[in-house]
Structures are given as structure tokens and as C-alpha cells.
Design a protein around this motif. Structure first.
Motif, PDB file in Angstrom:
ATOM      1  N   ASP A 103      -9.510  16.783  39.331  1.00 44.31           N
ATOM      2  CA  ASP A 103      -9.822  18.210  39.162  1.00 44.31           C
ATOM      3  C   ASP A 103      -8.851  19.105  39.932  1.00 44.31           C
ATOM      4  OD1 ASP A 103     -12.015  17.555  37.554  1.00 44.31           O
ATOM      5  OD2 ASP A 103     -13.343  17.363  39.277  1.00 44.31           O
ATOM      6  N   SER A 126     -13.284  16.450  35.376  1.00 45.57           N
ATOM      7  CA  SER A 126     -14.727  16.708  35.239  1.00 45.57           C
ATOM      8  C   SER A 126     -14.920  17.780  34.175  1.00 45.57           C
ATOM      9  CB  SER A 126     -15.311  17.160  36.580  1.00 45.57           C
ATOM     10  OG  SER A 126     -15.069  16.203  37.591  1.00 45.57           O
ATOM     11  N   SER A 179     -19.204  15.354  34.125  1.00 47.41           N
ATOM     12  CA  SER A 179     -19.761  15.724  35.425  1.00 47.41           C
ATOM     13  C   SER A 179     -19.162  17.041  35.867  1.00 47.41           C
ATOM     14  CB  SER A 179     -19.472  14.635  36.466  1.00 47.41           C
ATOM     15  OG  SER A 179     -18.074  14.518  36.669  1.00 47.41           O
ATOM     16  N   TYR A 180     -19.668  17.551  36.996  1.00 42.29           N
ATOM     17  CA  TYR A 180     -19.125  18.766  37.593  1.00 42.29           C
ATOM     18  C   TYR A 180     -18.046  18.427  38.622  1.00 42.29           C
ATOM     19  CZ  TYR A 180     -23.314  20.992  35.640  1.00 42.29           C
ATOM     20  OH  TYR A 180     -24.311  21.451  34.800  1.00 42.29           O
ATOM     21  N   GLN A 181     -18.284  17.361  39.404  1.00 36.92           N
ATOM     22  CA  GLN A 181     -17.354  16.926  40.450  1.00 36.92           C
ATOM     23  C   GLN A 181     -17.295  15.398  40.404  1.00 36.92           C
ATOM     24  OE1 GLN A 181     -19.725  19.248  43.411  1.00 36.92           O
ATOM     25  NE2 GLN A 181     -17.736  19.931  44.176  1.00 36.92           N
ATOM     26  N   ALA A 182     -16.288  14.883  39.728  1.00 42.39           N
ATOM     27  CA  ALA A 182     -16.238  13.452  39.438  1.00 42.39           C
ATOM     28  C   ALA A 182     -16.248  12.588  40.693  1.00 42.39           C
ATOM     29  CB  ALA A 182     -14.997  13.143  38.602  1.00 42.39           C
TER      30      ALA A 182
END
Length: 324
Positions: free
Chosen positions: A178, A276, A304-307
Motif C-alpha cells: 500500500d 489492499s 482488506s483495508y490494511q493487508a
């Protein structure tokens, strides 16, 4: 009697409304000034811990500042984990570390100004991506017998990419999590640079203020990652280090002065980008990186939001891809 008329009521109403708006603006200005002064007093009282008092092992950099390095037991292939833009530093790599194969040795480095490394309250080159890359490179040269895998999220990914450009002999593979090389500043970062109130905003949103949790774990209420008690305590400790807010302010006010993203084309080692799909990094930014890197490049998309926090196995698998 002619020629005399009562003033229009509309003008009188407009005048009253204008005065009312001016009064509101003045009240807001006074309230903001009081809030900023109170917040500054609070941050001076809470940021009172010295790195020396923590009795942790640190490494002195060429510039005289010290950085915190945590070396996990493991195999012969070093994996350097570089954190994102948050005062907490590298404390959130635990899920990834626990999923790395036994052939890897995880090394967490708190970048200058973050985690339990020395704060840099003055503006200058120490806050640049290029300078941070040199600091990490010095550690790698001293400590490792072989090239390392670099894993970086956000800011840490920018530092890792810079290292792959300036010290390619030290890096065998790159995992970017990210990383948005083309990200515009958020409204909070812009507000943090304002005179007088900027320092209070930085403390409130980035360091130890009431809203800092929304920056650290913004998707917790939506089903994303939520910090554990021990993680929250570790971040609280990092936020209590003296000059934390001043150091973050100096970082924001220092030009990045980095050659990344213009030199991404010089990266020739294998790169895996873990994206993400629910997070902040837009897909077109990932595509821009893919088109810029000249070497082998692969994208792993994670729902996901934060892998690195919600699906650490995907990051561990990416490490195995660049250094099988």
C-alpha cells in the motif's frame, strides 16, 4: 410630506446578519486559540519520556541520532521491515513476523523520528526519504552478510524503493505494501502546516491526542484491523517520547527531496506489490508503479483495508516470491 421614506427593512436585516456572522467568526477564532493553547500545554506534559530512560538497545547513526532496531531470531536471509507514517514505528509487524518461513530473519527498524528512535524536532534532510534510506543502508551494510529483502508499507515502502535505487547491491527483493508514490497531501496534513494551530492539530491527529486512533486504525469500526491492548500501549509509549509532535511537524515541513518516484525505472530486482483493495491507495497508483518499474513486477490484491495487519500471510507469501 414627500421625499422621505423609511429605509428598506431588507438592508437592516442584512446588516444584522453580517454582524452576527462576524461575531460567530470571532467566537470561533477565540475558541480555536484557546483549544490550541490548551492542547499545546497538554502535549508538553505528556511528551516527557527520553529514549535513554527506556534502556533499550539503539544504534547511533552517522548524524549522531540513535535508531531502534529489533532483530528477531531466524535464518540466514534478512528481511528488513519498514513501517509507515505513524509515530508508533515498527510495532505492528508482529503478525507478519510470526508468519515468515524459518529461513528468514526479520529485522524491524524504527525510522528516524518514529517509534523508539530519536526525535528530530528541527527541519532538515534527516526527514527526507533519501536520508532515511541512507540510515537503513548503513545498518544493512554493518549487520548483514547477504542482500536483504525489503518490506515497506506507506512511508517505509518509499524508503525501501529508494534503497533499491541507490544501493541495489544490498537488496535482493522488494515488497511494497500500500505505497502511494503519487499521493496528494490530505486536508489534515495541510492543516498541520498552519501557523499557531498546526502543532495542536498534529498532536491531536497524529501523536497522542484523542483523534489519533482514527488515523492509526481508521477502519476498525468497519471491520478492519483494531489494535490489541499491547499494541495500543506500545503506541502510547512511542507517543510519549519527548519532542514527538515537534518531530512530526518538522517532517511535514521538510521537502521530501527524494528521487523516488522519478527513479522507479531503475529498480531491476523482483518486486511484489501487495495492494489492499479497500484501503486508501487507488488502483491507478498501483498501475503507475507497475508501468514505471523496469524489473519483474507482480501485484497481489488483498480484500482488506490494511493487508499487513488484516492478511499478514499475503505479505509473508510475497516475501517468499521475491526471495524463494
Amino acid at each position: 410630506m414627500t421625499g422621505l421614506r423609511e429605509p428598506p427593512k431588507q438592508e437592516r436585516t442584512s446588516r444584522i446578519l453580517g454582524r452576527f456572522l462576524v461575531l460567530i467568526v470571532l467566537l470561533l477564532a477565540v475558541a480555536t486559540a484557546i483549544w490550541a493553547a490548551t492542547t499545546k500545554t497538554l502535549l508538553r506534559a505528556t511528551e516527557n519520556v527520553s529514549i535513554e530512560s527506556l534502556e533499550i538497545e539503539t544504534r547511533e547513526t552517522r548524524g549522531g541520532a540513535t535508531i531502534n532496531i529489533v532483530v528477531e531470531p531466524g535464518g540466514a536471509v534478512p528481511v528488513v521491515l519498514l513501517h509507515g507514517y505513524d509515530i508508533s514505528g515498527g510495532i505492528l509487524w508482529d503478525p507478519v513476523v510470526s508468519r515468515l518461513d524459518e529461513q528468514y530473519q526479520a529485522v524491524r527498524i524504527d525510522l528516524p523520528g518514529f517509534g523508539l528512535s530519536d526525535r528530530l524536532p528541527g527541519r532538515g534532510p534527516g526527514h527526507t526519504v533519501a536520508s532515511m534510506a541512507e540510515v537503513v543502508a548503513a545498518v544493512m551494510k554493518t549487520d548483514f552478510d547477504a542482500p536483504a529483502v525489503l518490506v515497506g508499507v506507506g512511508l517505509g515502502g518509499e524508503v525501501a524503493a529508494e534503497l533499491a535505487v541507490i544501493k541495489p547491491d544490498l537488496v535482493r527483493g522488494l515488497v511494497l505494501v500500500d505505497v502511494d508514490f503519487f499521493e496528494a497531501r490530505s486536508w489534515i496534513e495541510i492543516a498541520e502546516r498552519l501557523p499557531w494551530i498546526g502543532e495542536a492539530i498534529t498532536y491531536t491527529f497524529e501523536v497522542g491526542g484523542r483523534l489519533s486512533g482514527s488515523q492509526w486504525a481508521p477502519w476498525c469500526d468497519l471491520g478492519g484491523w483494531c489494535p490489541t491492548r499491547s499494541q495500543a500501549d506500545a503506541r502510547k509509549l512511542a507517543a510519549s517520547v519527548a519532542d514527538s509532535t515537534d518531530s512530526m511537524q518538522a517532517f511535514l515541513r521538510t521537502r521530501p527531496a527524494s528521487l523516488v518516484p522519478s527513479d522507479l525505472g531503475q529498480i531491476e530486482i523482483p518486486v511484489v506489490y501487495v495492494w489492499s483493495s479497500k484501503g486508501d491507495v487507488p488502483e491507478d497508483s498501483v498501475e503507475s508503479v507497475a508501468s514505471a518499474v523496469s524489473g519483474e513486477f507482480e501485484v497481489t490484491t488483498v480484500d482488506s483495508y490494511q493487508a499487513h495487519l488484516e492478511n499478514p500471510q499475503a505479505v509473508a507469501a510475497a516475501v517468499a516470491k521475491v526471495a524463494p
